[in-house]
Design a protein around this motif. Structure first.
Motif, PDB file in Angstrom:
ATOM      1  N   GLU A 191     -63.411  71.321  51.082  1.00 20.72           N
ATOM      2  CA  GLU A 191     -62.930  70.433  50.027  1.00 20.72           C
ATOM      3  C   GLU A 191     -61.634  70.996  49.449  1.00 20.72           C
ATOM      4  O   GLU A 191     -61.417  72.214  49.433  1.00 20.72           O
ATOM      5  N   TYR A 192     -60.792  70.115  48.961  1.00 25.05           N
ATOM      6  CA  TYR A 192     -59.521  70.503  48.359  1.00 25.05           C
ATOM      7  C   TYR A 192     -59.769  71.477  47.213  1.00 25.05           C
ATOM      8  O   TYR A 192     -60.634  71.259  46.358  1.00 25.05           O
ATOM      9  N   SER A 193     -58.999  72.565  47.182  1.00 27.62           N
ATOM     10  CA  SER A 193     -59.240  73.612  46.192  1.00 27.62           C
ATOM     11  C   SER A 193     -57.950  74.354  45.871  1.00 27.62           C
ATOM     12  O   SER A 193     -56.880  74.080  46.422  1.00 27.62           O
ATOM     13  N   ILE A 194     -58.092  75.355  45.001  1.00 33.93           N
ATOM     14  CA  ILE A 194     -56.929  76.166  44.660  1.00 33.93           C
ATOM     15  C   ILE A 194     -56.422  76.959  45.866  1.00 33.93           C
ATOM     16  O   ILE A 194     -55.255  77.363  45.881  1.00 33.93           O
ATOM     17  N   ALA A 195     -57.256  77.166  46.879  1.00 30.63           N
ATOM     18  CA  ALA A 195     -56.768  77.822  48.108  1.00 30.63           C
ATOM     19  C   ALA A 195     -55.679  76.982  48.766  1.00 30.63           C
ATOM     20  O   ALA A 195     -54.674  77.514  49.264  1.00 30.63           O
ATOM     21  N   ASP A 196     -55.852  75.666  48.770  1.00 27.85           N
ATOM     22  CA  ASP A 196     -54.835  74.772  49.329  1.00 27.85           C
ATOM     23  C   ASP A 196     -53.590  74.748  48.450  1.00 27.85           C
ATOM     24  O   ASP A 196     -52.460  74.725  48.963  1.00 27.85           O
ATOM     25  N   MET A 197     -53.778  74.751  47.150  1.00 24.98           N
ATOM     26  CA  MET A 197     -52.634  74.708  46.242  1.00 24.98           C
ATOM     27  C   MET A 197     -51.762  75.946  46.389  1.00 24.98           C
ATOM     28  O   MET A 197     -50.536  75.864  46.266  1.00 24.98           O
TER      29      MET A 197
END
Length: 244
Positions: free
Chosen positions: A162-168
């Motif tokens: 799921e989209y998360s701060i890792a992607d950001m």
């Protein structure tokens, strides 16, 4: 209210993306890095590393007490904001998911980010006679990190699923692959992930924040000694009247 000390760079975008995604009330404070805003005593009291982004949370959760909370370093900022809002990160009670999050946060801040930053320097800001070896070395490291990300995205849409701060954290340095002299042609999963992330309205707003103030190669190592070729002396207060 959160003060965001910001410049329109990949590192600055990380914190801006998170603030836009969470909907927290924040005030962007533009850092004029080429003029040395990052070395002011007031900013050094917030960010001892003299780097942006940094934040000051004037309304922290009760457990932090009544004084504002300052946070420097992009990974720490995003983790702080995720825990503050309960968004874009697994809960601390989910130990395995939290372990995965920490691994990918540390991968970004210890590998992808620094390698991309050095690549950017040798591609865009280093003197011409110093570019060749540095560019080739960091292009290889940047390419290797794209491979790491490509493998991770084999069976998932985002780094943790799921989209998360890792992607950001990881997105901004992948977003500017072309200006770095790199290509995503051999990394189709990364290219798709980049496109999915870029299409998010919050990401677009963050990228557009103070866009007109981007460096775009104007300030380089051969014409700006404030922004480049720093040393420990850069952190020392200058005597009154010294403008050098």
């Amino acid at each position: 209210m959160i003060d965001l000390y910001f410049a329109p760079t990949p590192n600055g975008w990380k914190a801006a993306i998170m603030l836009e995604e969470t909907g927290l009330d924040y005030r962007p404070i533009l850092m004029r890095l080429s003029e040395g805003d990052q070395f002011s005593p007031d900013f050094l009291s917030i960010s001892p590393n003299a780097k942006m982004p940094a934040i000051v949370d004037h309304a922290p959760d009760a457990g932090w007490g009544v004084d504002p909370v300052t946070v420097f370093e992009s990974g720490a900022i995003l983790l702080y904001l995720a825990d503050k809002t309960g968004q874009f990160a697994p809960p601390q009670s989910d130990l395995r998911a939290r372990k995965d999050l920490m691994e990918w946060l540390f991968w970004q801040v210890g590998n992808q980010g620094p390698m991309a930053g050095q690549l950017s320097h040798y591609r865009n800001y280093a003197p011409e006679d110093a570019r060749d070896y540095g560019f080739k070395r960091y292009l290889g490291e940047y390419d290797r990190n794209l491979g790491v990300l490509e493998n991770r995205l084999e069976d998932r849409q985002y780094i943790l699923g799921e989209y998360s701060i890792a992607d950001m954290l990881a997105f901004p340095w992948a977003f500017i692959a072309k200006p770095l002299g790199a290509s995503l042609a051999n990394f189709p999963r990364v290219a798709d992930w980049r496109a999915r992330t870029k299409a998010r309205p919050a990401v677009q707003r963050a990228i557009d924040l103070h866009k007109s103030e981007q460096n775009r190669g104007q300030h380089r190592a051969d014409n700006n000694t404030v922004l480049f070729n720093q040393s420990a002396a850069s952190l020392r207060p200058k005597p009154k009247g010294d403008t050098t």
